[in-house]
Design a protein around this motif. Sequence first.
Motif, PDB file in Angstrom:
ATOM      1  N   GLY A 169       0.806  -1.219   0.000  1.00  0.00           N
ATOM      2  CA  GLY A 169       0.000   0.000   0.000  1.00  0.00           C
ATOM      3  C   GLY A 169       0.837   1.265   0.000  1.00  0.00           C
ATOM      4  N   ASN A 170       2.122   1.153   0.336  1.00  0.00           N
ATOM      5  CA  ASN A 170       2.997   2.336   0.336  1.00  0.00           C
ATOM      6  C   ASN A 170       3.454   2.588  -1.103  1.00  0.00           C
ATOM      7  N   GLU A 171       2.534   3.124  -1.882  1.00  0.00           N
ATOM      8  CA  GLU A 171       2.788   3.347  -3.314  1.00  0.00           C
ATOM      9  C   GLU A 171       3.973   4.277  -3.587  1.00  0.00           C
ATOM     10  N   PRO A 172       4.159   5.373  -2.827  1.00  0.00           N
ATOM     11  CA  PRO A 172       5.326   6.224  -3.110  1.00  0.00           C
ATOM     12  C   PRO A 172       6.659   5.478  -2.969  1.00  0.00           C
ATOM     13  N   SER A 173       6.790   4.646  -1.946  1.00  0.00           N
ATOM     14  CA  SER A 173       8.026   3.877  -1.783  1.00  0.00           C
ATOM     15  C   SER A 173       8.183   2.863  -2.913  1.00  0.00           C
ATOM     16  N   HIS A 174       7.078   2.237  -3.306  1.00  0.00           N
ATOM     17  CA  HIS A 174       7.093   1.264  -4.391  1.00  0.00           C
ATOM     18  C   HIS A 174       7.549   1.916  -5.695  1.00  0.00           C
ATOM     19  N   ARG A 175       6.952   3.071  -6.041  1.00  0.00           N
ATOM     20  CA  ARG A 175       7.332   3.777  -7.275  1.00  0.00           C
ATOM     21  C   ARG A 175       8.810   4.169  -7.248  1.00  0.00           C
ATOM     22  N   LEU A 176       9.273   4.660  -6.106  1.00  0.00           N
ATOM     23  CA  LEU A 176      10.669   5.081  -5.993  1.00  0.00           C
ATOM     24  C   LEU A 176      11.608   3.887  -6.178  1.00  0.00           C
TER      25      LEU A 176
END
Length: 185
Positions: free
Chosen positions: A139-146
């Motif tokens: 659910g931590n999409e910003p960390s995933h994208r980075l």
Amino acid sequence: MNEPFPAPVTLETDRLTLRPPTAEDVDALTAACQDPEIQRWTVVPSPYRRADAEFFVEKLAAPGWAQGSATWCVVERTTGELVGTQALSHRGPGRAEIGYWATAGARGRGLTLEAVREVCRWGFAERGLRRIDWTAYVGNEPSHRLAVKAGFTVEGVLRSWAEQRGVFHDVWMGSLLAGEAGLPG
């Protein structure tokens, strides 16, 4: 990575200085960790108090260097402002795990990506790592994208893997291998 460091290391990029946390960072760390998103996606205490920042600097970050795990405050070079933290924690022979957070004002500016790339470059080139792991709560999409932008391969979901304040969460797991993403290997 399991060998102690002779001394903490400072890294620099075009826009950033990554340096070991000091007592002078306690107020900035305390302020940054009031951010609900940092508390939501990391294991920082909630509520976060000044004593927590002091503990982080004195009892976690400083001794970690002697145990082969590196922690940095990420500071914007032009302003001297704390924009996040980075850590590279020993996880076994030739392997470490990266961890990071960014202040609200630093998000979306590419600063954390720049810092992640420098930490990974250093880990492969200077510490001889073969693999750097990345995990984030599902659910931590910003960390995933980075992580994907940094070249990490997402390998799957580890169910009920990571504990945060007494609750276990599913996590995404990924890795970056030496030589991937244009980094020296």
